[in-house]
Motif scaffolding. Sequence first.
Motif: not given
Lengths: 118, 150
Positions: B74-75, B110-116, B99-103
Motif C-alpha cells: 500500500l502506498r 488488507n489495509q486498502y479499504l481501512p486506510v481509505l 490524498f493518493l492511495i494505491v494498493a
Amino acid sequence: MHPQLEILLELQDLKTQQRELVEAAEDSSHEIERKVFRVRPEDAAAQLQAKIEEMEATLAPDIANRYRVILDRRARAVAPVLSGICYGCFMTVPTALPQSNEEIRWCEHCGSFLYFVD
Amino acid sequence: MQLTEFFTEDVIKLDLQGDHKDDILKELISLLKLSEKSEGILFKMLKRRENLGSTGIGRGIAIPHCRSLVVNHLRVAFGRAKDPIDFKAIDDKPVSFFFLIVAPPLEVSNQYLPVLGKIAQLCREPDVPEKLAKIETPAQFLELLDQKQV
C-alpha cells in the motif's frame, strides 16, 4: 514493457476494481465508494465490464487463448513476482528466467503470466 | 492502525504546480518514485477510476485511489495545490488537497479499504481543510495526522 503485458496488467487492475465494486453492491461493509464518493457500484461495474471487453479484444490470439485458459482455473491471469516468488502459486521462479517485463513470460507451475514488480 | 504509519515526509508535497486534474495526478504519482512505465499504468488506472465518478469528496479535498499491480504494498501520498483546481468534485468546488492511495490487488494485511476509510473520516472533520491550508512543512502534516488520532 511488452505492450501485451501492459494490456494484461491493465485488464487485471480493471477486474480487481470491478470485483470490489460488485462486493460494494452486495456487502454494506464495502460501501465506501457509494457513501463517500457517491459512485453507484452497479453502474460503475457495468462501465468497467465494457472497457474490459474492449481491451480483451486487443489481445493477440495466442495471448488471448492463454489468458482465457488461466481465467478458467484461477481468479487472476497475471501474478506479480516479488523476491523471485510467483505470487500466483508462491513457488520460486527459476533464476534462469530473465527478470524482465520486456517479454511475455509465465509461471511454469501455475501458468500465470508473470509481472516482475519494480 | 494509524495513518501516520503510512505517510513519510518524502510523499508529502505542499506546492503541487499542476493546474489541471491530469497534471495533479501525475505529480502525486511521481511522489511514489516508480518506474516511468509503472507511473504510466498507474495514471491510466487513476483516470479510469475518476471516469467512474470524481474522487473529489467536497470541501476542497480529493482522494484519488485505485488498486494496481505496479505497487507491491500500500502506498499513499499527500499533495496541496498552489491554486485550487477543478476536479469535478461532488460539491462542484475546486480542490486544493489530494490524498493518493494505491494498493496491490492482493494485500496480506488488507489495509486498502481501512486506510481509505480513515482518510475519508479525517477529511470529514470540520477543521481539517483549514488546518491543511495552514501547514508549512511535511512534518506539520504528520503532526496533524498524529493530533487527529486517525
